[in-house]
Design an enzyme around this catalytic site. Structure first.
Site, PDB file in Angstrom:
ATOM      1  N   ASP A 177       0.853  -1.189   0.000  1.00 30.26           N
ATOM      2  CA  ASP A 177       0.000   0.000   0.000  1.00 30.26           C
ATOM      3  C   ASP A 177       0.887   1.237   0.000  1.00 30.26           C
ATOM      4  O   ASP A 177       1.866   1.312   0.757  1.00 30.26           O
ATOM      5  CB  ASP A 177      -0.916   0.002   1.223  1.00 30.26           C
ATOM      6  CG  ASP A 177      -2.067   0.975   1.050  1.00 30.26           C
ATOM      7  OD1 ASP A 177      -2.569   1.110  -0.078  1.00 30.26           O
ATOM      8  OD2 ASP A 177      -2.482   1.594   2.045  1.00 30.26           O
ATOM      9  N   HIS A 183      -3.932  14.055   1.134  1.00 31.34           N
ATOM     10  CA  HIS A 183      -4.083  13.183   2.296  1.00 31.34           C
ATOM     11  C   HIS A 183      -2.846  13.239   3.191  1.00 31.34           C
ATOM     12  O   HIS A 183      -2.958  13.316   4.424  1.00 31.34           O
ATOM     13  CB  HIS A 183      -4.324  11.742   1.842  1.00 31.34           C
ATOM     14  CG  HIS A 183      -4.276  10.748   2.969  1.00 31.34           C
ATOM     15  ND1 HIS A 183      -5.219  10.710   3.966  1.00 31.34           N
ATOM     16  CD2 HIS A 183      -3.367   9.766   3.256  1.00 31.34           C
ATOM     17  CE1 HIS A 183      -4.921   9.747   4.832  1.00 31.34           C
ATOM     18  NE2 HIS A 183      -3.798   9.165   4.413  1.00 31.34           N
ATOM     19  N   ARG A 227       0.810  15.998  13.521  1.00 24.43           N
ATOM     20  CA  ARG A 227       1.992  16.805  13.865  1.00 24.43           C
ATOM     21  C   ARG A 227       1.678  18.282  13.647  1.00 24.43           C
ATOM     22  O   ARG A 227       2.249  18.936  12.758  1.00 24.43           O
ATOM     23  CB  ARG A 227       3.192  16.394  13.001  1.00 24.43           C
ATOM     24  CG  ARG A 227       3.575  14.924  13.110  1.00 24.43           C
ATOM     25  CD  ARG A 227       4.782  14.588  12.229  1.00 24.43           C
ATOM     26  NE  ARG A 227       4.536  14.886  10.820  1.00 24.43           N
ATOM     27  CZ  ARG A 227       3.903  14.074   9.976  1.00 24.43           C
ATOM     28  NH1 ARG A 227       3.445  12.913  10.402  1.00 24.43           N
ATOM     29  NH2 ARG A 227       3.720  14.424   8.712  1.00 24.43           N
ATOM     30  N   LYS A 235      -3.331  -1.954  10.383  1.00 26.40           N
ATOM     31  CA  LYS A 235      -3.675  -2.031   8.965  1.00 26.40           C
ATOM     32  C   LYS A 235      -3.888  -3.466   8.473  1.00 26.40           C
ATOM     33  O   LYS A 235      -4.462  -3.655   7.404  1.00 26.40           O
ATOM     34  CB  LYS A 235      -2.537  -1.413   8.135  1.00 26.40           C
ATOM     35  CG  LYS A 235      -2.386   0.083   8.272  1.00 26.40           C
ATOM     36  CD  LYS A 235      -3.401   0.802   7.412  1.00 26.40           C
ATOM     37  CE  LYS A 235      -3.046   2.268   7.257  1.00 26.40           C
ATOM     38  NZ  LYS A 235      -3.966   2.959   6.325  1.00 26.40           N
ATOM     39  N   THR A 266      -4.767   6.621   0.308  1.00 24.14           N
ATOM     40  CA  THR A 266      -6.034   7.354   0.386  1.00 24.14           C
ATOM     41  C   THR A 266      -6.127   8.445  -0.668  1.00 24.14           C
ATOM     42  O   THR A 266      -5.211   9.246  -0.846  1.00 24.14           O
ATOM     43  CB  THR A 266      -6.206   7.976   1.776  1.00 24.14           C
ATOM     44  OG1 THR A 266      -6.130   6.942   2.754  1.00 24.14           O
ATOM     45  CG2 THR A 266      -7.548   8.681   1.906  1.00 24.14           C
TER      46      THR A 266
END
EC number: 3.7.1.2
Length: 404
Positions: free
Chosen positions: A120, A127, A136, A243, A335
């Protein structure tokens, strides 16, 4: 412009002959899985037609997965696509073909390919920047390496499941002020992505000009994510249990060739990529419009055309260190998110880390609840001038299984 099909209801639909996606299916009368092609609201049982015409590749359609067809390579993919188009547009072929058309609601589909490896990526700049601002807030939102390479992680092939498979809420370590605790995730999320399915293997690095030589097709992909587990475990090695519990893909695989009319230029890449990531194709991106549906309501419309890194660059980087490609390898885009709030492709962004809930079904939401059903659907420009519709991906969240 592609001629429309003689199949009733196919002309002008998202499943005319400019699409022709593949799946593996069975019927109540025949439980032997084999390859089918969707045309309109029907599925063509390809094997008996190919056998009747004595095609050299007829046996590929009798298989319980798409892998043999995918491994056959781009020349076979192109010739089969040409043959199918001719069958479904020429009235003279109707007598041969029509007995082997099955209504969509009379077939049962399954995961169409055996997944070899799963990678991935993080290819969407919007994103990446949003996630950086959420996690952050006092630092630069974009990692220093984002504009140098397509960032990715190696997932678990065994957790890739077909649409309709329930997703159990995962458990893991969650951070708290008192220290980590173990239990079901409290921040379950979705990720709207495109997945690219490898057909032709390679033992050597693949250049950016060879995407169509190796990638058989495209699927919508939902990379389910447990954000609290992910945040705690990801330093310093990256995603793991947050994940690896489930990745949902469509039962229908759209041939890469069907997306040729959807190709678009990439956003400006600054600084210019290193030589091995340079793409000569002026249109290496894809204009795919995605919708995220939560419990029947559209909550987001992410546009794939804004992605910073192209699939050709993903594939080139994936193999640049000598890693081999295998038939059935799957790599996800990361994403898909646009510039606007209503274009964000995950709940992390839509709810801004849970601090700015969004409304769905008249209720304020931040994360997925047990019983929620998520569907991804998408369309892209087709060769006929209309739009093709990629196979949908749906998953329903079930409660966490008990832990000893």
């Amino acid at each position: 412009m592609t001629t429309s099909s003689w199949v009733p209801g196919a002309a002008g639909s998202g499943y005319d002959v400019d699409h022709l996606p593949y799946a593996v299916f069975t019927t109540a009368e025949d439980d032997e899985p084999r390859v089918g092609v969707r045309i309109g609201g029907l599925v063509l049982d390809v094997a008996p037609v190919a056998a009747a015409e004595m095609l050299d590749v007829a046996a590929l359609f009798e298989q319980p997965t798409l892998n043999p067809l995918m491994a056959a390579g781009p020349q076979v993919w192109a010739s089969v696509r040409t043959w199918l188009t001719q069958l479904l547009t020429d009235e003279a072929e109707r007598e041969l073909v029509e007995p082997h058309l099955v209504a969509l609601d009379e077939v049962t589909t399954r995961l169409g390919f055996e997944v070899a490896d799963y990678v991935d990526f993080l290819c969407g700049k919007q994103h990446a920047e949003n996630a950086g601002r959420i996690f952050r807030p006092d630092s630069e939102p974009l990692g220093a390496n984002f504009t140098s390479l397509p960032i990715g992680y190696h997932g678990r092939a065994g957790t890739v499941v077909v649409t309709g498979t329930p997703i159990a809420r995962p458990s893991g370590q969650r951070p708290s002020r008192e220290g980590p605790t173990f239990g079901p995730t409290r921040r379950l999320d979705l990720e709207a992505e495109l997945g690219f399915v490898v057909g032709t293997p390679s033992a050597t690095p693949v250049g950016t000009g060879a995407l169509a030589d190796h990638v058989f097709g495209v699927t919508l992909l939902n990379d389910w994510s447990a954000r609290d587990i992910q945040a705690w475990e990801s330093q310093p090695l990256g995603p793991f249990l947050g994940k690896s519990f489930g990745v949902s893909v469509s039962d229908w695989i759209t041939p890469l060739a069907a997306l040729e009319p959807a190709k678009v230029a990439l956003p400006a890449q600054d600084p210019p990529p290193l030589d091995y990531l340079v793409v000569e194709d002026p249109r290496p991106g894809y204009d795919v419009e995605v919708e995220v549906i939560l419990n029947g309501e559209v909550v987001s419309r992410p546009p794939y055309r804004v992605m910073y890194w192209s699939p050709a660059q993903m594939l080139a980087h994936l193999t640049s260190n000598g890693a081999t490609l295998r038939t059935g390898d799957l790599f996800g885009s990361g994403t898909i998110s646009g510039d606007e709030r209503e274009q964000r492709g995950c709940l992390l962004e839509l709810s801004w880390g849970g601090r700015e809930p969004f409304t769905a079904g008249g209720v304020e939401r931040s994360w997925l609840e047990d019983g929620d059903e998520v569907t991804l659907r998408a369309t892209a420009p087709g060769a006929s001038g209309g739009r093709i519709a990629l196979g949908e991906v749906t998953g329903r969240i079930e409660p966490a299984t008990s832990q000893r």
